[in-house]
Design a protein around this motif. Structure first.
Motif, short mmCIF file in Angstrom:
data_model
loop_
_atom_site.label_atom_id
_atom_site.label_comp_id
_atom_site.label_asym_id
_atom_site.label_seq_id
_atom_site.Cartn_x
_atom_site.Cartn_y
_atom_site.Cartn_z
N LEU A 97 103.53 -42.48 45.46
CA LEU A 97 104.65 -41.54 45.53
C LEU A 97 105.32 -41.52 46.90
N ILE A 104 103.59 -39.88 38.14
CA ILE A 104 102.75 -41.08 38.04
C ILE A 104 102.40 -41.32 36.57
N ARG A 120 104.02 -45.92 39.27
CA ARG A 120 105.07 -44.95 39.56
C ARG A 120 106.02 -44.90 38.37
#
Length: 394
Positions: free
Chosen positions: A371, A284, A277
């Motif tokens: 995410l 990403i 992350r």
């Protein structure tokens, strides 16, 4: 290179009003540049940029022995990092560029531990090393390399278990093929072909070494397939006693390989992708590993993908297929960076290995997981009920 893409000028008199309040309280790698032209800059990594620089660049306390750089600093450049892996890689890249003679000491960097079968020796053996010489193309040379391991100790333990399956020598003596040589314990136990006192021919020893190399290159697959074929043949011939003995060999092989990290394999075959992350929202970081070396990362911004004609899978395919076959960088150091993250506990992010092809669907599902909003450990539901997923992340 992961650039230090933000900067601020430091003026001590206005720092409390114009400098510290602007700094984000987030993890970052920061370079403090000196006022003096020939002075070395100061490179740091921190979990809270604002708090760390307040300590380093705040007003001087005469009663404190804490390091203060307010008279040293001219300005700063920094990069916000979304994961420990990104922070370590960013710090490594800039430390190596700024301090080429001492960056290893700054990071306490030791090249990763790997197993080597030294094929340049007339009678090769398998041992643990941290040095991997490469040719002009950057390909490991001088032997077969397998790893990386978390440290020298697990590498040595795995080597001992593997060598129990073969009759390759473990001694470090120079082989003279002297029939009067007394040999060692392994030769007495029939666990070595004993080339030291001419217990085998050179050709016989080479065959055994090649079996060991194939075992490492296939992570045990070559031996398993051979034993299973012999077991099936024995069963077809109704030789159940031999089939049972071969089945025990398969069980012993499974015991040797049990707990073997997925990361360990022939170094040239270490092709993977690490997902992290990023500091930027809905982004990403994608870090490719090619032949054990880290490729230039790219960042996938899912907030922008919705307005593009290409899907996320298409972007991954284009990136992976367009990458060059070779990557630059010190192989041992890059293996250390990958192994340091892989064996960390806890480990943030996910990794996927390329076998025949990349597992694109699994990679996309991993992006979705990374995410997803992180659940707060302190948050307690007011009422009991079924879990909900307001973001719709699968």
């Amino acid at each position: 290179m992961l650039e230090l893409d933000r900067g601020l000028e430091f003026v001590a008199l206005r720092a409390e009003e114009d400098f510290f309040p602007v700094l984000p309280p987030h993890p970052a790698v920061c370079l403090i540049e000196a006022r003096e032209v020939n002075a070395e800059p100061f490179l740091i990594r921190t979990q809270n940029l604002q708090r760390r620089l307040q300590r380093l660049l705040g007003p001087v306390d005469p009663a404190s022995k804490r390091l203060n750089l307010s008279d040293f600093a001219r300005d700063i450049r920094y990069r916000l990092t979304g994961s420990p892996f990104e922070q370590t890689l960013t710090y490594y890249q800039h430390a190596k560029e700024l301090f080429p003679t001492r960056y290893r000491d700054l990071m306490r960097l030791h090249p990763a531990a790997v197993l080597k079968v030294n094929l340049r020796n007339a009678y090769p053996r398998c041992y643990v090393t941290r040095r991997i010489p490469v040719d002009e193309a950057g390909v490991p040379m001088g032997g077969a390399y397998y790893g990386p391991f978390a440290s020298r100790r697990p590498a040595q333990a795995f080597a001992e278990r593997v060598l129990d399956l073969f009759k390759v020598r473990r001694c470090q003596i120079k082989i003279r093929r002297d029939p009067t040589f007394p040999g060692c314990l392994y030769s007495e136990m029939k666990m070595c072909l004993a080339p030291c006192f001419a217990g085998c021919t050179k050709e016989e020893y080479d065959v055994e070494v090649q079996r060991l190399v194939q075992f490492l290159e296939t992570s045990g697959g070559s031996m398993r397939s051979t034993i299973e074929e012999e077991r099936e043949k024995a069963s077809d011939q109704l030789d159940f006693e031999r089939a049972a003995a071969l089945h025990k060999k398969v069980e012993k092989l499974d015991e040797v390989l049990r707990g073997q990290p997925e990361l360990t394999r022939r170094i040239q075959d270490l092709d993977a992708v690490i997902l992290q992350r990023a500091a930027e929202d809905q982004t990403i970081g994608v870090y490719g590993v090619r032949g054990g070396r880290l490729a230039e990362p790219f960042f996938l911004r899912f907030a922008e993908i919705a307005s593009q004609p290409r899907s996320a899978e298409q972007i991954f395919r284009e990136q992976f297929e367009s990458e060059s076959a070779t990557t630059k960088g010190d192989l041992g150091e890059h293996l250390w960076l990958v192994a340091r993250w892989f064996y960390s506990n806890p480990r943030e992010g996910e990794i996927f290995f390329r076998e025949k092809d990349w597992p694109y669907r699994r990679i996309l599902r991993a992006c979705s997981r990374l995410l997803a909003p992180k659940a707060s450990a302190e948050a307690k539901p007011e009422t009991q009920g079924p879990a909900t997923n307001p973001e719709g992340v699968s």
